[in-house]
Design a protein around this motif. Structure first.
Motif, PDB file in Angstrom:
ATOM      1  N   ARG A 198       0.425  -3.752   1.667  1.00  0.00           N
ATOM      2  CA  ARG A 198       1.476  -2.810   1.256  1.00  0.00           C
ATOM      3  C   ARG A 198       2.643  -2.770   2.252  1.00  0.00           C
ATOM      4  NH1 ARG A 198      -3.161   0.161  -0.525  1.00  0.00           N
ATOM      5  NH2 ARG A 198      -3.086   0.498  -2.780  1.00  0.00           N
ATOM      6  N   THR A 199       2.651  -3.688   3.183  1.00  0.00           N
ATOM      7  CA  THR A 199       3.710  -3.694   4.191  1.00  0.00           C
ATOM      8  C   THR A 199       5.017  -4.211   3.605  1.00  0.00           C
ATOM      9  OG1 THR A 199       2.107  -4.066   5.974  1.00  0.00           O
ATOM     10  CG2 THR A 199       4.403  -4.609   6.434  1.00  0.00           C
ATOM     11  N   VAL A 200       6.082  -3.459   3.849  1.00  0.00           N
ATOM     12  CA  VAL A 200       7.418  -3.849   3.415  1.00  0.00           C
ATOM     13  C   VAL A 200       8.356  -3.724   4.618  1.00  0.00           C
ATOM     14  CG1 VAL A 200       9.355  -3.347   1.893  1.00  0.00           C
ATOM     15  CG2 VAL A 200       7.014  -3.086   1.049  1.00  0.00           C
ATOM     16  N   ILE A 201       9.099  -4.790   4.897  1.00  0.00           N
ATOM     17  CA  ILE A 201      10.079  -4.776   5.981  1.00  0.00           C
ATOM     18  C   ILE A 201      11.451  -4.977   5.354  1.00  0.00           C
ATOM     19  CG2 ILE A 201      10.862  -5.856   8.111  1.00  0.00           C
ATOM     20  CD1 ILE A 201       8.176  -4.614   8.494  1.00  0.00           C
TER      21      ILE A 201
ATOM     22  N   VAL B  50      17.525   3.431  27.392  1.00  0.00           N
ATOM     23  CA  VAL B  50      16.663   2.740  26.432  1.00  0.00           C
ATOM     24  C   VAL B  50      15.898   3.793  25.641  1.00  0.00           C
ATOM     25  CG1 VAL B  50      14.758   1.121  26.125  1.00  0.00           C
ATOM     26  CG2 VAL B  50      16.439   0.729  27.933  1.00  0.00           C
ATOM     27  N   LEU B  51      16.070   3.771  24.322  1.00  0.00           N
ATOM     28  CA  LEU B  51      15.443   4.764  23.453  1.00  0.00           C
ATOM     29  C   LEU B  51      14.513   4.091  22.454  1.00  0.00           C
ATOM     30  CD1 LEU B  51      18.611   6.884  22.511  1.00  0.00           C
ATOM     31  CD2 LEU B  51      17.038   7.253  24.444  1.00  0.00           C
ATOM     32  N   ALA B  52      13.356   4.685  22.236  1.00  0.00           N
ATOM     33  CA  ALA B  52      12.467   4.245  21.153  1.00  0.00           C
ATOM     34  C   ALA B  52      12.945   4.894  19.860  1.00  0.00           C
ATOM     35  CB  ALA B  52      11.026   4.649  21.457  1.00  0.00           C
ATOM     36  N   VAL B  53      13.054   4.096  18.795  1.00  0.00           N
ATOM     37  CA  VAL B  53      13.481   4.603  17.495  1.00  0.00           C
ATOM     38  C   VAL B  53      12.526   4.036  16.446  1.00  0.00           C
ATOM     39  CG1 VAL B  53      15.903   4.789  18.177  1.00  0.00           C
ATOM     40  CG2 VAL B  53      15.089   2.673  17.138  1.00  0.00           C
ATOM     41  N   ASP B  54      12.679   4.497  15.191  1.00  0.00           N
ATOM     42  CA  ASP B  54      11.873   3.903  14.124  1.00  0.00           C
ATOM     43  C   ASP B  54      12.713   2.877  13.364  1.00  0.00           C
ATOM     44  OD1 ASP B  54      13.523   5.320  12.328  1.00  0.00           O
ATOM     45  OD2 ASP B  54      12.106   6.979  12.169  1.00  0.00           O
ATOM     46  N   PHE B  55      12.057   2.123  12.484  1.00  0.00           N
ATOM     47  CA  PHE B  55      12.740   1.032  11.783  1.00  0.00           C
ATOM     48  C   PHE B  55      13.903   1.545  10.945  1.00  0.00           C
ATOM     49  CE2 PHE B  55      13.357  -1.620   8.028  1.00  0.00           C
ATOM     50  CZ  PHE B  55      13.603  -2.863   8.614  1.00  0.00           C
ATOM     51  N   GLU B  56      13.707   2.652  10.250  1.00  0.00           N
ATOM     52  CA  GLU B  56      14.738   3.176   9.369  1.00  0.00           C
ATOM     53  C   GLU B  56      16.003   3.536  10.153  1.00  0.00           C
ATOM     54  OE1 GLU B  56      11.521   3.986   9.217  1.00  0.00           O
ATOM     55  OE2 GLU B  56      11.157   2.871   7.341  1.00  0.00           O
ATOM     56  N   LEU B  57      15.831   4.174  11.312  1.00  0.00           N
ATOM     57  CA  LEU B  57      16.983   4.537  12.137  1.00  0.00           C
ATOM     58  C   LEU B  57      17.635   3.282  12.723  1.00  0.00           C
ATOM     59  CD1 LEU B  57      18.421   7.128  12.972  1.00  0.00           C
ATOM     60  CD2 LEU B  57      17.009   7.168  15.043  1.00  0.00           C
ATOM     61  N   LEU B  58      16.819   2.341  13.128  1.00  0.00           N
ATOM     62  CA  LEU B  58      17.341   1.074  13.645  1.00  0.00           C
ATOM     63  C   LEU B  58      18.206   0.388  12.599  1.00  0.00           C
ATOM     64  CD1 LEU B  58      17.057  -1.029  16.066  1.00  0.00           C
ATOM     65  CD2 LEU B  58      15.305  -2.114  14.658  1.00  0.00           C
ATOM     66  N   GLN B  59      17.725   0.384  11.357  1.00  0.00           N
ATOM     67  CA  GLN B  59      18.407  -0.320  10.275  1.00  0.00           C
ATOM     68  C   GLN B  59      19.691   0.408   9.840  1.00  0.00           C
ATOM     69  OE1 GLN B  59      17.603  -3.240   9.380  1.00  0.00           O
ATOM     70  NE2 GLN B  59      17.731  -3.630   7.196  1.00  0.00           N
ATOM     71  N   SER B  60      19.669   1.723   9.860  1.00  0.00           N
ATOM     72  CA  SER B  60      20.789   2.480   9.305  1.00  0.00           C
ATOM     73  C   SER B  60      21.863   2.828  10.331  1.00  0.00           C
ATOM     74  CB  SER B  60      20.278   3.775   8.651  1.00  0.00           C
ATOM     75  OG  SER B  60      19.632   4.594   9.624  1.00  0.00           O
TER      76      SER B  60
END
Length: 412
Positions: A396-399, A333-343
């Motif tokens: 300013r939040t963008v998902i 189980v690895l913690a990642v950021d949103f950008e890495l999760l998405q790409s």
């Protein structure tokens, strides 16, 4: 193109107004949104126990069918709210009448649901128009629906002995629930025995725990109902970011369980958590210890390690928070950021789950709770301050493709 709109979010929230058992004496208000949350928790428990014979693809499809079937049923019930269950079941027994009612329901739902995309809207139309619902997902949902309704009924049963319907209602529940005893785990759930049965009953108690407990609101919302709102919002956001099937499913169930530790500590508002240095960390440490003692360890000891492991993953115990993005890569189980999760990790094989997006949906649900109270004439310094703080924090939040700040701005 998937679009998330204010009207849909408010429609989902409308279950907070729908009173259940409204013609019976009730010790507490029983609300549709709470019942739906309890139903989907039980459906998840049954899903975990009745999918071991499936390959990964079929198992994932079953989970998705359960989630979307639950959402579709909730939407349908929100539209036909004024039709009492006995009358509705009479209508269902007449194919022509049911088809006419369903066509009207779809007309009402289309402007609200169609913005979620043609694929989702097409699946809902297919679900509504399918006369016979006998798949494994249907049976799990039907069993969970009966369980949650029966759980509520047993709360009010002793207070309504004078009511000549009560005995027949109780006998009807017993007979109908017995028809699902072929599902693994159903007997334990029905009798609240074993770790799984006790866990399901424990989750039901979250309907008694009110949010914003020191602030008068109309309508009041419970921790249980709030969890269902966040689950639905998370699923809609998952559609908007084109999340893979496993990610959509994980996000729904994370939303459904994200406040589970509040069974043990009650709902502690953010200003209190932040008022003393390191208090938030102390509370979280205590929550995790009690969660392991009262929920996870009993499940593991009775052979339900798979259920305990999924709950741990949903609650982010391996990565420190339920609001941290995570994946499973080579068994770790690895913690990642949103950008890495998405790409990179937006594929079923990585069992991906969002974090920041879940936090946004949690915040959005809290905002709508406060916004609705103010719109209903219950204005207080606490509610006004919460509206300003939540809107300002997210302007300013963008998902992915969703500009959350613009969504908040729609609530003028």
């Amino acid at each position: 193109m998937v679009s998330i709109r204010k009207s849909l979010l408010q429609f989902v929230f409308a279950g907070s107004y729908m009173k259940r058992w409204n013609d019976k004496l009730r010790p507490v208000e029983l609300l549709e949104v709470d019942k739906q949350a309890h139903k989907m928790i039980v459906a998840w428990l049954l899903y975990q126990q009745n999918s071991d014979d499936l390959d990964d693809t079929s198992r994932l499809r079953l989970g998705s069918d359960i989630i979307e079937g639950g959402i579709f049923d909730y939407f349908y019930r929100l539209v036909i709210t004024d039709i009492k269950p006995p009358v509705f079941y009479r209508i269902k027994d007449n194919a022509q009448h049911y088809a006419q009612l369903s066509a009207w329901v779809l007309d009402e739902l289309e402007p609200l649901v169609q913005p979620l995309g043609e694929d989702f809207w097409g699946r809902m139309r297919g679900w509504v128009q399918r006369p016979e619902k006998n798949s494994r997902a249907d049976r799990i949902l039907d069993a969970a629906h009966l369980f949650a309704s029966n759980w509520e009924f047993r709360l009010i049963e002793s207070l309504n002995r004078f009511d000549d319907e009560i005995e027949d209602i109780g006998a009807s529940f017993d007979a109908k629930l017995a028809g699902f005893d072929d599902l693994k785990g159903m007997d334990s759930l029905r009798h609240a025995t074993g770790a799984v049965g006790r866990f399901a009953a424990l989750c039901g108690q979250l309907r008694f725990q009110k949010r914003w407990s020191q602030t008068p609101r109309i309508p009041e919302t419970s921790v249980l109902g709030h969890m269902f709102l966040v689950a639905c919002y998370s699923y809609f956001f998952s559609l908007a970011v084109n999340a893979c099937g496993a990610r959509r499913q994980n996000n729904f169930f994370i939303g459904l369980f994200h406040d589970l530790p509040e069974l043990l500590t009650r709902d502690i508002i953010s200003p209190v958590k932040k008022s003393v240095e390191e208090l938030d960390a102390v509370i979280k440490e205590y929550e995790e210890a009690e969660l392991r003692r009262k929920v996870l360890n009993p499940l593991e000891e009775e052979g339900f390690g798979g259920i305990a492991a999924r709950l741990s993953y949903y609650l982010g115990l391996e990565v420190g928070s339920e609001f941290t993005e995570a994946v499973v890569d080579n068994g770790n189980v690895l913690a990642v950021d949103f950008e890495l999760l998405q790409s990179r990790y937006n594929h079923d094989r990585f069992d991906p789950r969002d974090g920041r997006m879940l936090k946004t949906c949690d915040t959005l649900a809290a905002f709508i709770e406060a916004y609705t109270a103010v719109r209903n004439g219950i204005s207080s310094d606490q509610l006004q301050a919460a509206l300003w703080r939540l809107r300002d924090k997210n302007r300013r939040t963008v998902i992915g493709p969703v500009h959350v700040g613009a969504l908040f701005a729609d609530f003028d």
